[in-house]
Design a protein around this motif. Sequence first.
Motif, mmCIF file in Angstrom:
data_model
loop_
_atom_site.group_PDB
_atom_site.id
_atom_site.type_symbol
_atom_site.label_atom_id
_atom_site.label_comp_id
_atom_site.label_asym_id
_atom_site.label_seq_id
_atom_site.Cartn_x
_atom_site.Cartn_y
_atom_site.Cartn_z
ATOM 1 N N ASP A 1 -11.757 -1.935 69.029
ATOM 2 C CA ASP A 1 -11.389 -0.522 68.915
ATOM 3 C C ASP A 1 -10.128 -0.305 69.748
ATOM 4 O O ASP A 1 -10.189 -0.067 70.962
ATOM 5 N N MET A 2 -8.957 -0.378 69.115
ATOM 6 C CA MET A 2 -7.706 -0.397 69.857
ATOM 7 C C MET A 2 -7.452 0.863 70.679
ATOM 8 O O MET A 2 -7.089 0.747 71.865
ATOM 9 N N PRO A 3 -7.608 2.075 70.133
ATOM 10 C CA PRO A 3 -7.374 3.233 71.013
ATOM 11 C C PRO A 3 -8.294 3.221 72.230
ATOM 12 O O PRO A 3 -7.858 3.462 73.357
ATOM 13 N N GLY A 4 -9.578 2.928 71.981
ATOM 14 C CA GLY A 4 -10.518 2.886 73.097
ATOM 15 C C GLY A 4 -10.220 1.750 74.052
ATOM 16 O O GLY A 4 -10.308 1.903 75.280
ATOM 17 N N ALA A 5 -9.861 0.575 73.507
ATOM 18 C CA ALA A 5 -9.570 -0.573 74.363
ATOM 19 C C ALA A 5 -8.350 -0.309 75.232
ATOM 20 O O ALA A 5 -8.325 -0.660 76.425
ATOM 21 N N LEU A 6 -7.332 0.328 74.658
ATOM 22 C CA LEU A 6 -6.134 0.623 75.449
ATOM 23 C C LEU A 6 -6.424 1.626 76.555
ATOM 24 O O LEU A 6 -5.949 1.483 77.685
ATOM 25 N N ALA A 7 -7.216 2.649 76.220
ATOM 26 C CA ALA A 7 -7.514 3.679 77.221
ATOM 27 C C ALA A 7 -8.321 3.105 78.377
ATOM 28 O O ALA A 7 -8.008 3.350 79.554
ATOM 29 N N THR A 8 -9.350 2.351 78.051
ATOM 30 C CA THR A 8 -10.192 1.796 79.122
ATOM 31 C C THR A 8 -9.449 0.730 79.918
ATOM 32 O O THR A 8 -9.622 0.621 81.140
ATOM 33 N N ALA A 9 -8.614 -0.065 79.232
ATOM 34 C CA ALA A 9 -7.818 -1.055 79.959
ATOM 35 C C ALA A 9 -6.834 -0.363 80.895
ATOM 36 O O ALA A 9 -6.606 -0.824 82.025
ATOM 37 N N GLY A 10 -6.252 0.754 80.447
ATOM 38 C CA GLY A 10 -5.362 1.495 81.319
ATOM 39 C C GLY A 10 -6.066 2.013 82.567
ATOM 40 O O GLY A 10 -5.502 1.969 83.670
ATOM 41 N N ALA A 11 -7.282 2.498 82.396
ATOM 42 C CA ALA A 11 -8.042 2.960 83.560
ATOM 43 C C ALA A 11 -8.330 1.805 84.517
ATOM 44 O O ALA A 11 -8.250 1.959 85.741
#
Length: 461
Positions: A145-155
């Motif tokens: 899940d790219m949007p979710g993966a990017l957001a959580t990775a950013g956090a």
Amino acid sequence: MEALPARARVYLVCVTLLGLLCLLPLPGLPRPGVLSSLPDPRFPWWPVVLLAALYAGCERLARSRLVAGPHPGGTFHPVLLAGAFLLPPTAAALVALPGALLLPVEHRPRLARRLLRTGQLVVAVWAASLVHLKTGGRDAVAHCDMPGALATAGAAVLAFCLVLTLLDGGVPAPAPGGLPRGRAAAPAAWSRLFLGSLAPLTVHGLAGLMMALLWRSPYGPVAALLVLLPMGVSWWAFAQYHRERAAHQATIRALVQAVDIKDGYTRGHSERVGRASMLIARELGMDDDRVETLRFAGILHDVGKLGVPTRLLTKNGPLTPEERRVIELHPEYGHEMVRGISFLGEARAAVLHHHERIDGTGYPYGLTGGQIPESARVVAVADAFDAMTSTRSYSRARPVPVALEELQRCAGTHFDPRMVRALVRAIGRTGWHPAVTADEPGQRAVPGPAAPVTGRPGARR
């Protein structure tokens, strides 16, 4: 650790204990080494061992002579962050442990530095993994899940950067030979360190996320390891750039030191002229590369003095016409010395022409107005300003406002008015507080009025 002050020892023990606590499993989370998302939860240790060996090997390679750069530590944070995206917090913290403990430390006290580095990395990776887990990043990676993966990775990257900043900035200022000087007393320095680290760590986080996604894809861990190839090539190119830049700085430093040794009266003058040239260049809106080139020009403008007899440079009395002509050759000597150094660019023209005057009464060629290269016009103003504001054996230093007024009086005849205005604006905004060049030991400044700008050639204005 006997050489460490008490505060540094306490801080080191606290960071080490905090790192040890991060290696203990949290209640309700998978035990170390267990990937709960894998088909077989009994498959315990090989991802941890593989990532830990990979991190230690990459760090060792980065410190080798093949790719060694100016900042070898923490080169392969992508591996640590990939572990934070794939593993539970305790297992992710274990990935950093062998590499941080076993890699050599250049400066003493080595044991204290090694323990501090290990504690910082273990705590930072643990925090990043915990944030990633709590924000649902593990499921986002599992389902691509790219949007979710990017957001959580950013956090997670934000947590990683924040912890490293806090632990690095909290090191107490040591006695000589102790731990690195910290930033605990300067919250503004903490902020600069955080903001300066966030951009590169974000790039590392994206690489780590790509590794995690490929690891969980049908292609498996082998495909994940391929992500490191472009990272390695980028680091190698970055290291070569900094190695070349260090060689440039060493070349310039050697030339300036030779001039300072030959003409002790102007020791420090070259560095100050380089600084003033930077102020003018920035005020004129030049790009960073030109600003750096003009700094080089200011630093090297008097390198031709190496070809002038020392007795003339140190003569206290007036110069004869023949002696003056010899000293006036120093721009040409300097140009011959630096003409083959390609990275200096337009700085070479500044070395040759920084004693030309707008009205054509300068030397060595009597150029006028726009015939004088822009870099030379910048250095001419910076050189005259520092000569007037420095104490020499033949004149006392003028106050900065008086020196600026003299530059403005001579603008249009001796100096480019645009360069003078730029220096006046820059100093009005930032001030000018360099160390004043002192007289040689055993000599005193000659009392009386300061020498005029149109006085003796070279450093002796």
